[in-house]
Design an enzyme around this catalytic site. Structure first.
Site, PDB file in Angstrom:
ATOM      1  N   ASP A 339      29.323 -22.753  28.361  1.00  0.00           N
ATOM      2  CA  ASP A 339      30.156 -21.912  28.401  1.00  0.00           C
ATOM      3  C   ASP A 339      29.940 -20.544  28.706  1.00  0.00           C
ATOM      4  O   ASP A 339      28.294 -19.400  28.179  1.00  0.00           O
ATOM      5  CB  ASP A 339      30.943 -21.648  26.704  1.00  0.00           C
ATOM      6  CG  ASP A 339      32.651 -21.046  26.724  1.00  0.00           C
ATOM      7  OD1 ASP A 339      32.307 -20.133  27.349  1.00  0.00           O
ATOM      8  OD2 ASP A 339      33.737 -21.561  25.656  1.00  0.00           O
ATOM      9  N   ARG A 341      32.181 -17.608  28.876  1.00  0.00           N
ATOM     10  CA  ARG A 341      33.560 -17.094  28.448  1.00  0.00           C
ATOM     11  C   ARG A 341      33.367 -15.739  27.779  1.00  0.00           C
ATOM     12  O   ARG A 341      33.310 -14.393  27.600  1.00  0.00           O
ATOM     13  CB  ARG A 341      35.199 -17.294  27.584  1.00  0.00           C
ATOM     14  CG  ARG A 341      35.229 -18.311  28.710  1.00  0.00           C
ATOM     15  CD  ARG A 341      36.465 -19.380  28.216  1.00  0.00           C
ATOM     16  NE  ARG A 341      35.564 -20.218  27.425  1.00  0.00           N
ATOM     17  CZ  ARG A 341      36.782 -21.048  26.633  1.00  0.00           C
ATOM     18  NH1 ARG A 341      37.804 -20.634  25.708  1.00  0.00           N
ATOM     19  NH2 ARG A 341      36.196 -22.045  25.320  1.00  0.00           N
TER      20      ARG A 341
END
Lengths: 428, 428
Positions: A339, A341
């Site tokens: 990830d 983000r």
């Protein structure tokens, strides 16, 4: 050190405004730029963020306004459609609702990735504007009616009731919405990521293939306008109530997923969870509370959609089928991380809105929860997505996330459960 | 000319991989980079696009992969979550459907803003990958089921019928979807905008506040990976049929509008037109045709959402109210132009898909129509948005656009009509 070169290998540029020399990087010691004192108590002490390309000596940041869309601005100038000297006429553009100022705006380290004064530049920097500085808003606040088919369905099935104030009989929800462009104060952004400012600057330069040499040559410029998407906050109810911890706040922080949010792909829960949050926000406002959905432009876990689709194919073609136990591994193979983000900067908008307490957080993400509570905001209760809203093909993601620490009021799937192929194959 | 500086003003970087010197711009004459011969007949003759940051000497472009998301990649490296040397493992990621090659791929000037070979790098550049070049896909092709509430409503009301092949009884439409990152061949991009390559490069550098000095120092690098959003193509039916002009093609080219596409704002027709196009595409596929919706990341006419909201406020506060005759003027005051979307590069994806004829173009935009027909693609019929799908507050936009030359089968509003305030005020 700053180099000047003529672009000799090209034919002469016909544009009358064309300069003969192009400066490859600016240098310190120019005059006319107003210093920025990040997190100062007032706008005047803080100073305006000036990312203009119209008068270079006034610039006090690295990068420019509108994020990625500065590339389109360049196309507009290149094609002759826009004069490079154009300054925005801000008549009638002021926020429809007053946000702040709140104490959080000047607490050190509290807001590092947006400009708290970005919505009111025409007001708080009126003197500087009058003196010829081209200061542009990095935040805009307006009001809208939003009509979602899922809200109309909730009205029809009786889960929502129209009141003419927060929700009309036609299914329109009344919102205040706020668009925010990223404005990064590099020394504090580095702290959020646990690295030195020098490392952050060097890696930003190198991992983008050499974008903005000023990141490494201009340590005196501490503010960066990165060419990435920002966020939009949708507020249901009175925006001022967000800052009152005694008023019930329902909130979701949502990361963009175009394939689901717009097109309704059934491989994930993004749009169903988003529209459920909107329903919760409307109900909350109708109970005398306030609601917030903050939408962050971080497509495909901030890996972009090409990587996302590559991962989908790898998941669905792997031996054993699309299983929860391999869910994160497939992203890691392609992208190197599970990830990208990074929720570290996400809470800034919550602090900007004056939020101290979220009564109902419509998110199961432990990363988001951790980031919000670390930012000094209390979370009372977490609201999971109702079972009935999870598409069949999205169960793989749900299981994988719950096993990895996502909030659930129910059972966490065990190892045997995670090995079951629950996702469709590519031919189905 | 290429300068090297040590970032002396910072404390020493603790990262073990930290180089002591940072090169501000690269220079010609490195060895190891494979030349790119744009629009060559085969992938081998064309050569791979290498935007890697892992081995600098192999780079043959300006910029890097994943557009804006390279900034997040940098954060991942800065925080220690990602090794800078990570190379993507492309196992099982290959396209689910073969697209091309089509003659358009090597017709000069036909495709200038994407890499026609970007989906199949693992295949067509297998030798170069084996030789250690870090070549990444700029296109990904996958399959999905998309479930839109508007499609379910169309099923319930009988406008659409499930067939289990293109549309299930549960309202899932079967699609092939394609994510595309921008890859610009600068000499031809400049031609599309009617300027010299030198002008384009200089303006791209200057109007972004100094992004990528290589734009002006490295005229030998002709390919640029701009940090902007790309596009996603949704195909209803067999992707191969897109290239057959005898098979009916229904198509919409849609520019992103997050406020409507996701949140259903009633100030414009974006989502209603998009979902109408999807309905038309499904019907077209069921008739034996094929459908295409191409979604371009150009928020707020490529001005970004902050500017968009500023314009909303100015429209709704101006004397006389929100009228069609001032619709474009308000954007021009704030942004300097009416629109920055520039449809000049849009048709590339249509040519990449082999399209020669669009039987039903679900768009009223004359700019899109002109760009498509100029790109050598025939358009037989244009489909306007049905009256019933236009929200009341969006009539201002509709009237203004029809008066400005948008396609309509009905009457074009006259001057008196354009002066009527049809949009809501901010308090309503």
């Amino acid at each position: 050190m700053p180099s000047e070169v003529a672009a000799k290998s090209f034919e002469p540029a016909p544009s009358p405004a064309a300069p003969h020399h192009i400066r490859l990087t600016s240098h310190t010691g120019g005059h006319g730029a107003i210093p920025i004192h990040w997190a100062a108590a007032t706008a005047t002490e803080r100073g305006p963020v000036v990312g203009t390309t119209t008068k270079r000596s006034h610039r006090n940041v690295i990068g420019t306004h509108s994020g990625s869309y500065s590339i389109y601005r360049a196309l507009a100038v290149a094609s002759g459609a826009l004069k490079a000297s154009h300054k925005a006429d801000l008549t009638n553009t002021a926020p429809t609702n007053v946000i702040g100022p709140y104490p959080q705006w000047s607490e050190p380290g509290r807001i590092v990735a947006m400009d708290p004064w970005g919505a009111t530049v025409a007001d708080v920097f009126a003197n500087e504007l009058a003196a010829g500085y081209d200061i542009r808003p990095t935040i805009a606040v307006t009001q809208a009616h939003v009509i979602l088919p899922e809200v109309i369905e909730a009205l029809q099935s009786g889960r929502l009731k129209a009141d003419g104030r927060f929700l009309t009989a036609g299914g329109a929800a009344m919102v205040t919405k706020v668009a925010v462009e990223p404005v990064w104060f590099l020394p504090e952004v580095a702290k959020r990521f646990g690295c030195t400012e020098a490392d952050l600057r060097r890696v930003l330069f190198e991992e983008t293939g050499g974008m903005y040499p000023e990141l490494v040559t201009r340590s005196d410029l501490e503010v960066f306008l990165p060419p990435i998407g920002g966020l939009t906050a949708y507020i249901f109810g009175n925006p001022r109530d967000l800052a009152n911890p005694d008023i019930e706040l329902t909130a979701r922080v949502h990361d963009e997923c175009n394939g689901s949010d717009v097109f309704g792909s059934d491989i994930c829960t993004c749009r169903p969870y988003l529209t459920h949050a909107i329903e919760e926000c409307i109900q909350g406002a109708q109970r005398g509370g306030v609601g917030l959905v903050s939408y962050f432009r971080k497509e495909g876990r901030a890996l972009g959609e090409v990587t996302k689709f590559l991962v989908y194919n790898a998941r669905k073609r792997q031996i054993g089928g699309d299983t929860a136990d391999q869910y994160f591994a497939r992203t890691e193979c392609v992208a190197g991380v599970q990830d990208m983000r990074f929720q570290e900067l996400m809470p800034d908008v919550l602090n900007w809105l004056g939020i101290r307490k979220i009564h109902r957080l419509v998110s199961m993400s432990n990363m988001k929860y951790d980031a919000i509570t670390r930012a000094g905001i209390e979370v009372v209760q977490r609201i999971n997505i109702p079972e009935g809203l999870i598409p069949a093909d999205a169960q793989v993601e749900m299981d994988a996330k719950m096993a990895a620490g996502y909030f659930t009021p129910g059972a966490v799937p065990d190892a045997a459960e995670l090995k079951k192929a629950k996702g469709r194959g590519l031919d189905a």
